[in-house]
Design a protein around this motif. Sequence first.
Motif, PDB file in Angstrom:
ATOM      1  N   TRP A 194      14.230  19.788  85.558  1.00  0.00           N
ATOM      2  CA  TRP A 194      14.774  20.964  84.940  1.00  0.00           C
ATOM      3  C   TRP A 194      13.446  22.010  85.188  1.00  0.00           C
ATOM      4  CZ3 TRP A 194      18.800  20.271  81.504  1.00  0.00           C
ATOM      5  CH2 TRP A 194      18.959  18.896  80.950  1.00  0.00           C
ATOM      6  N   ASP A 195      13.976  23.434  85.267  1.00  0.00           N
ATOM      7  CA  ASP A 195      13.102  24.528  85.062  1.00  0.00           C
ATOM      8  C   ASP A 195      12.645  24.565  83.470  1.00  0.00           C
ATOM      9  OD1 ASP A 195      12.124  27.080  84.536  1.00  0.00           O
ATOM     10  OD2 ASP A 195      13.119  27.740  86.444  1.00  0.00           O
ATOM     11  N   ALA A 196      11.306  24.293  83.427  1.00  0.00           N
ATOM     12  CA  ALA A 196      10.939  24.244  82.007  1.00  0.00           C
ATOM     13  C   ALA A 196      10.727  25.527  81.178  1.00  0.00           C
ATOM     14  CB  ALA A 196       9.649  23.571  81.939  1.00  0.00           C
ATOM     15  N   ARG A 197      10.728  26.757  82.178  1.00  0.00           N
ATOM     16  CA  ARG A 197      10.770  28.173  81.543  1.00  0.00           C
ATOM     17  C   ARG A 197      12.068  28.504  81.072  1.00  0.00           C
ATOM     18  NH1 ARG A 197       7.762  29.687  86.909  1.00  0.00           N
ATOM     19  NH2 ARG A 197       9.480  28.325  87.482  1.00  0.00           N
ATOM     20  N   SER A 198      13.228  28.279  81.814  1.00  0.00           N
ATOM     21  CA  SER A 198      14.509  28.567  81.365  1.00  0.00           C
ATOM     22  C   SER A 198      15.202  27.575  80.770  1.00  0.00           C
ATOM     23  CB  SER A 198      15.266  28.905  82.701  1.00  0.00           C
ATOM     24  OG  SER A 198      15.468  28.076  83.478  1.00  0.00           O
ATOM     25  N   GLY A 199      14.952  26.256  80.994  1.00  0.00           N
ATOM     26  CA  GLY A 199      15.815  25.093  80.481  1.00  0.00           C
ATOM     27  C   GLY A 199      16.883  24.625  81.353  1.00  0.00           C
ATOM     28  N   HIS A 200      17.039  25.344  82.434  1.00  0.00           N
ATOM     29  CA  HIS A 200      18.112  25.066  83.316  1.00  0.00           C
ATOM     30  C   HIS A 200      18.028  23.696  83.997  1.00  0.00           C
ATOM     31  CE1 HIS A 200      19.014  29.568  83.234  1.00  0.00           C
ATOM     32  NE2 HIS A 200      19.815  29.009  82.257  1.00  0.00           N
ATOM     33  N   GLU A 201      19.040  23.170  84.324  1.00  0.00           N
ATOM     34  CA  GLU A 201      18.927  21.847  85.304  1.00  0.00           C
ATOM     35  C   GLU A 201      18.823  22.186  86.820  1.00  0.00           C
ATOM     36  OE1 GLU A 201      21.989  18.471  86.489  1.00  0.00           O
ATOM     37  OE2 GLU A 201      21.949  18.634  84.187  1.00  0.00           O
ATOM     38  N   GLU A 202      17.906  21.883  87.270  1.00  0.00           N
ATOM     39  CA  GLU A 202      17.752  22.065  88.806  1.00  0.00           C
ATOM     40  C   GLU A 202      18.322  20.960  89.711  1.00  0.00           C
ATOM     41  OE1 GLU A 202      13.701  22.434  89.780  1.00  0.00           O
ATOM     42  OE2 GLU A 202      13.487  24.536  88.777  1.00  0.00           O
ATOM     43  N   HIS A 203      18.429  19.808  89.404  1.00  0.00           N
ATOM     44  CA  HIS A 203      18.987  18.676  90.229  1.00  0.00           C
ATOM     45  C   HIS A 203      19.026  17.373  89.181  1.00  0.00           C
ATOM     46  CE1 HIS A 203      20.139  17.449  94.296  1.00  0.00           C
ATOM     47  NE2 HIS A 203      19.939  16.481  93.671  1.00  0.00           N
ATOM     48  N   ALA A 204      20.457  16.709  89.337  1.00  0.00           N
ATOM     49  CA  ALA A 204      20.363  15.143  89.112  1.00  0.00           C
ATOM     50  C   ALA A 204      20.392  14.211  89.972  1.00  0.00           C
ATOM     51  CB  ALA A 204      21.622  15.302  88.100  1.00  0.00           C
ATOM     52  N   PHE A 205      19.479  13.281  89.841  1.00  0.00           N
ATOM     53  CA  PHE A 205      19.475  12.084  90.698  1.00  0.00           C
ATOM     54  C   PHE A 205      20.247  10.885  89.976  1.00  0.00           C
ATOM     55  CE2 PHE A 205      15.554  14.376  91.416  1.00  0.00           C
ATOM     56  CZ  PHE A 205      15.786  14.809  92.865  1.00  0.00           C
ATOM     57  N   GLN A 206      21.403  10.405  90.504  1.00  0.00           N
ATOM     58  CA  GLN A 206      22.297   9.477  90.237  1.00  0.00           C
ATOM     59  C   GLN A 206      21.724   8.164  90.582  1.00  0.00           C
ATOM     60  OE1 GLN A 206      24.563  10.339  88.008  1.00  0.00           O
ATOM     61  NE2 GLN A 206      24.781   8.241  87.349  1.00  0.00           N
ATOM     62  N   HIS A 207      21.594   7.236  89.375  1.00  0.00           N
ATOM     63  CA  HIS A 207      21.017   5.954  89.527  1.00  0.00           C
ATOM     64  C   HIS A 207      22.454   4.794  89.121  1.00  0.00           C
ATOM     65  CE1 HIS A 207      17.286   7.994  89.343  1.00  0.00           C
ATOM     66  NE2 HIS A 207      16.569   6.803  89.702  1.00  0.00           N
ATOM     67  N   ASN A 208      22.050   3.778  89.258  1.00  0.00           N
ATOM     68  CA  ASN A 208      23.190   2.540  88.855  1.00  0.00           C
ATOM     69  C   ASN A 208      22.749   1.742  87.863  1.00  0.00           C
ATOM     70  OD1 ASN A 208      24.781   3.217  91.475  1.00  0.00           O
ATOM     71  ND2 ASN A 208      23.333   2.057  92.603  1.00  0.00           N
ATOM     72  N   HIS A 209      22.051   2.271  87.119  1.00  0.00           N
ATOM     73  CA  HIS A 209      21.560   1.529  85.748  1.00  0.00           C
ATOM     74  C   HIS A 209      20.547   2.851  84.963  1.00  0.00           C
ATOM     75  CE1 HIS A 209      21.523  -1.357  82.752  1.00  0.00           C
ATOM     76  NE2 HIS A 209      22.010  -2.315  83.648  1.00  0.00           N
ATOM     77  N   ILE A 210      20.346   2.272  83.731  1.00  0.00           N
ATOM     78  CA  ILE A 210      19.604   3.027  82.708  1.00  0.00           C
ATOM     79  C   ILE A 210      18.399   3.388  83.531  1.00  0.00           C
ATOM     80  CG2 ILE A 210      18.345   3.256  80.663  1.00  0.00           C
ATOM     81  CD1 ILE A 210      20.395   1.012  79.545  1.00  0.00           C
TER      82      ILE A 210
END
Length: 320
Positions: free
Chosen positions: A86-102
């Motif tokens: 996340w961009d901690a200044r704007s709160g916008h998500e920059e990227h998501a990394f998908q996994h196969n479990h929690i």
Amino acid sequence: MSVRQTPLTCHGHTRPVVHLAFSGITDKGYYVMSACKDGKPMLRYGDTGDWIGTFEGHKGAVWGVALNYDGTRAATGAADFSAKIWDARSGHEEHAFQHNHIVKSVAFNPQGNLLVTGSNEKIIRIFDLQRPDAEPAKMMGHESNLRHCEFYTENIIVSCSDDKTIRLWDVTSAQEIRKLEFPNIVSDIEVSTQNRLLTLTHGNTVAFWNLDNLSLIKEFEVPTQIHSASLKPDKSIFVCGGEDFKLYKYDFDTGIELEAFKGHFGPVHCVRFSPDAELYASGSEDGTLRLWQTTVGKNYGLWKCVQAPSDLDKPGDAEG
């Protein structure tokens, strides 16, 4: 005049707070971030607990959080099988990394260009944030769910797992270097690059290990099952918390209990010193993040000396 500990209580979460992380000290102070089972991690000013923002986007409990040194980037790991940047200044998500479990753990390297994750797949992954779509390096060897992963140096990662081990990993080769086995699950690790120490908790024990040669420096028994501990950078004291709702403070050299405060209304899941060591933060099953003075009665942040037994000077809550 006598003084007593009066924590600042940070409200806003609706379920247990299970992890927290501080930034470094910046020209605007420092920040603290909390992970919660409500799926909505929060960012606050670290010295006052004042709410800055909530990161919206996960579809499950958030188990781990991290901030880079200057507090401009945040990372989260969650039960929706993803880690997010996340961009901690704007709160916008920059990227998501998908996994196969929690995903239970996320951490930046010292430079902030790599992210390590630990998941219930028993796999440690290292993502290059400058090439977020590239395939991550993977390190395998743990025999159960990962709990925490931290960078010690740019090239060494420390991890703990439900398999009752601590392991050190070489980032370049993605191979295990060393393994330590314990009688109980290691519930928490804190890596101190400055002191080259590893602080860990298991059962009723808080232990300190030399990270360079993996030798035990000292360990202490605590009156309850301990979930988390943090060592003050000058190695004078450490704090810890666990099942009995209390925050304990101990002398690092002697192991003598200095203070014990009960403020939470549920087990303490996480505790960390702030980067200036003037306070320590704790997260609990009761859904709150609380800030505690290292030196009770010191004029710092929102605190001022409180005369016992009056509550007239009690600091106000920091609302989320």
